[in-house]
Design a protein around this motif. Structure first.
Motif, PDB file in Angstrom:
ATOM      1  N   ASP A 221      -4.614   1.203  -8.328  1.00 22.77           N
ATOM      2  CA  ASP A 221      -3.710   0.069  -8.219  1.00 22.77           C
ATOM      3  C   ASP A 221      -2.887  -0.023  -9.491  1.00 22.77           C
ATOM      4  O   ASP A 221      -3.248   0.530 -10.518  1.00 22.77           O
TER       5      ASP A 221
ATOM      6  N   THR B  17       0.857  -1.180   0.000  1.00 25.91           N
ATOM      7  CA  THR B  17       0.000   0.000   0.000  1.00 25.91           C
ATOM      8  C   THR B  17       0.894   1.231   0.000  1.00 25.91           C
ATOM      9  O   THR B  17       1.721   1.398   0.896  1.00 25.91           O
TER      10      THR B  17
ATOM     11  N   GLY C 110      -3.242   2.010  -3.470  1.00 28.22           N
ATOM     12  CA  GLY C 110      -3.243   3.048  -2.453  1.00 28.22           C
ATOM     13  C   GLY C 110      -4.248   4.144  -2.726  1.00 28.22           C
ATOM     14  O   GLY C 110      -5.104   4.034  -3.599  1.00 28.22           O
TER      15      GLY C 110
END
Length: 119
Positions: A92, A6, A109
């Motif tokens: 993503d 992430t 993220g």
């Protein structure tokens, strides 16, 4: 440990050019660069959630630049943030391997887009 990292980006401002973000991919040892010579990269950005309205798609040569594909290095950026509103956006980064057809998402993220004052 998850294979999906992430990475939340610093705030961006609606109407600005999206800042360049560098990505470096490594093998599971964390030291050996991944050879992504056989891969194509794609990023999609969505409003409000990972399932939200699609506002941006970046691909190689159009928002994604390979810095050194054999060393797993690429950058994302250079497009205008014209997504209709400020707020939270989610992305993503997906790699598709040509030879095997395997698709992998390694990074995802959040991007917070702030309202602009100057238009």
């Amino acid at each position: 440990m998850s294979r999906v990292a992430t990475v939340n980006f610093a705030d961006e401002v609606h109407g600005d050019t999206f800042g360049t973000k560098a990505f470096n991919f490594f093998e599971s040892d964390g030291e050996t660069p991944m050879d992504l010579s056989d891969a194509t990269a794609k990023v999609q950005i969505r409003r409000g959630s990972y399932n939200g309205k699609l506002v941006e798609t970046a691909t190689s040569g159009d928002g994604i630049t390979w810095v050194d594909q054999s060393q797993g290095q690429l950058t994302l950026g250079g497009f205008i943030i014209d997504w209709g509103a400020s707020g939270d956006y989610y992305y993503d980064l997906q790699l598709t391997y040509a030879t095997s057809g395997i698709v992998r998402t390694y990074v995802r993220g959040k991007i917070e887009v702030l309202k602009e004052a100057t238009t």
